[in-house]
Design a protein around this motif. Structure first.
Motif, PDB file in Angstrom:
ATOM      1  N   PRO A  12       0.795  -1.234   0.000  1.00  0.00           N
ATOM      2  CA  PRO A  12       0.000   0.000   0.000  1.00  0.00           C
ATOM      3  C   PRO A  12       0.827   1.282   0.000  1.00  0.00           C
ATOM      4  O   PRO A  12       0.467   2.263  -0.664  1.00  0.00           O
ATOM      5  N   LEU A  38       2.115   1.858  -3.506  1.00  0.00           N
ATOM      6  CA  LEU A  38       1.022   2.292  -4.382  1.00  0.00           C
ATOM      7  C   LEU A  38       0.669   3.749  -4.127  1.00  0.00           C
ATOM      8  O   LEU A  38       0.443   4.523  -5.069  1.00  0.00           O
ATOM      9  N   ALA A  39       0.602   4.133  -2.857  1.00  0.00           N
ATOM     10  CA  ALA A  39       0.245   5.518  -2.524  1.00  0.00           C
ATOM     11  C   ALA A  39       1.272   6.499  -3.057  1.00  0.00           C
ATOM     12  O   ALA A  39       0.940   7.618  -3.453  1.00  0.00           O
ATOM     13  N   ARG A  85       0.858   5.707  -7.469  1.00  0.00           N
ATOM     14  CA  ARG A  85      -0.476   5.716  -8.079  1.00  0.00           C
ATOM     15  C   ARG A  85      -0.506   5.099  -9.485  1.00  0.00           C
ATOM     16  O   ARG A  85      -0.866   5.742 -10.455  1.00  0.00           O
ATOM     17  N   SER A 129      -6.250   0.877  -4.099  1.00  0.00           N
ATOM     18  CA  SER A 129      -5.554   2.066  -4.592  1.00  0.00           C
ATOM     19  C   SER A 129      -6.215   2.623  -5.840  1.00  0.00           C
ATOM     20  O   SER A 129      -6.316   3.838  -6.008  1.00  0.00           O
ATOM     21  N   ASN A 130      -6.664   1.724  -6.736  1.00  0.00           N
ATOM     22  CA  ASN A 130      -7.265   2.122  -8.009  1.00  0.00           C
ATOM     23  C   ASN A 130      -8.276   1.049  -8.400  1.00  0.00           C
ATOM     24  O   ASN A 130      -7.887  -0.032  -8.848  1.00  0.00           O
TER      25      ASN A 130
END
Length: 351
Positions: free
Chosen positions: A100, A103-104, A107, A143-144
């Motif tokens: 995570p 990913l943050a 993006r 995340s998406n």
């Protein structure tokens, strides 16, 4: 009358120009692609350089490879950002909730995942590895929600110290398509990319596990059509405009540190990594790292650095693209080496 028509024509021409200017679409944001995995992806993972340049040469210039790790050399210019963490296990990354944060920070719109080689080496069952895959996929979708996910059947492996690894890799790969079919969704599809078929550990790796130049080319060629297909129809996530801060001219004297990490070790061999950091208040224009091996270790391959060795004494200098470091900035180089009996960690110094 002629003057009236001339004026009208000029007004229409101006209106048409205004209409054209106001309806021309702005250039699209780049599509962010995260290469995710272990040393096969990131240390140095030169298939990424081949893939990036093939995308550029075939017209796919709106692609941004993303990750919290920098390029690992490969001798050609390319977008080298990645999440290829040498020695990492997919199960550990899932259990320790590491993805995570990556990913943050980046993006991505698409994730390309070749992960599980170290899990197979550690004799972790396929079901446990696939459960970790599911955790990672759920984190990607958090995340998406429209994340497109490419998951590789891992390349074959046949290390000299693990006679069972070849079949374990087959067992994992055989289970991946069924897992993908039940985990894929219309909004966030999973595509299986067969990196196993046609790949030979004898001709396409240098140690039975890690790809050589021929292997890098095969990996790139397998990723390319799947990634091109995934790129179609992707709506890039909004780009955040960074805050501009004033340029400050640094003062003071320079300094640097070198931190060593044993990324992975096997019978007779290991992978080391050294991170150089500018700890001073002025930019660095070059660095030199030195250490002495205590147990007769010998480096056989290095990336992101220029090696000089004499007996136990090792000197590594920067290459052309990673010698300039701003205050607080870092550069990383890695190497493969042999060991026998003991493998005491070196204590590198930096100047």
């Amino acid at each position: 009358m002629r003057k009236t028509w001339a004026l009208l024509a000029a007004l229409l021409a101006t209106a048409g120009a205004v209409l054209f200017l106001t309806t021309t679409p702005a250039s699209a944001a780049a599509i962010r692609v995260m290469p995710l995995g272990d040393s096969i992806t990131g240390s140095p993972g030169c298939w990424r350089a081949l893939l990036w340049n093939k995308l550029q040469s075939t017209g796919y210039t709106d692609v941004d490879f993303v990750g919290t790790l920098p390029a690992q050399g490969c001798s050609v210019p390319y977008d080298g950002d990645n999440e290829g963490h040498g020695g990492y296990l997919a199960t550990n990354v899932a259990n320790q909730n590491q993805l995570p944060g990556w990913l943050a920070a980046t993006r991505p719109d698409i994730v390309m995942m070749h992960f599980g080689t170290n899990d197979v080496w550690s004799n972790i069952p396929p079901a446990t590895i696939l459960s970790a895959y599911t955790t990672l996929v759920n984190q990607m979708r958090a995340s998406n929600p429209a994340m497109k996910i490419l998951v590789a059947k891992i390349i074959p492996m046949n290390p000299s110290t693990c006679a069972e690894c070849a079949q374990r890799a087959v067992n994992l790969n055989d289970a991946i398509p069924g897992w993908a079919a039940t985990t894929s969704t219309q909004q966030s599809p999973i595509t299986v990319v067969d990196q196993w078929t046609g790949f030979s550990t004898s001709t396409d790796t240098y140690d039975g596990v890690h790809p050589n130049a021929a292997g890098d080319q095969k990996i790139s060629d397998k990723w390319y059509p799947a990634l091109v297909n995934a790129l179609s129809g992707v709506t890039p996530s909004p780009t955040v405009t960074p805050t501009v801060t004033p340029t400050v001219t640094p003062t003071g004297t320079g300094g640097c540190t070198a931190a060593y990490k044993n990324v992975g070790q096997w019978q007779g061999g290991f992978q080391g990594e050294v991170t150089v950091k500018n700890t001073g208040t002025a930019p660095m224009n070059g660095w030199t790292v030195r250490w002495a091996f205590a147990n007769g270790q010998q480096i056989s391959q290095i990336w992101n650095g220029t090696l000089s060795a004499s007996g136990a004494d090792v000197t590594v200098r920067n290459v052309s693209w990673n010698g300039s470091l701003a205050p607080g900035a870092t550069a990383t180089f890695g190497f493969l080496a042999s060991w026998n009996g003991a493998n005491t960690a070196p204590a590198p110094t930096c100047a």
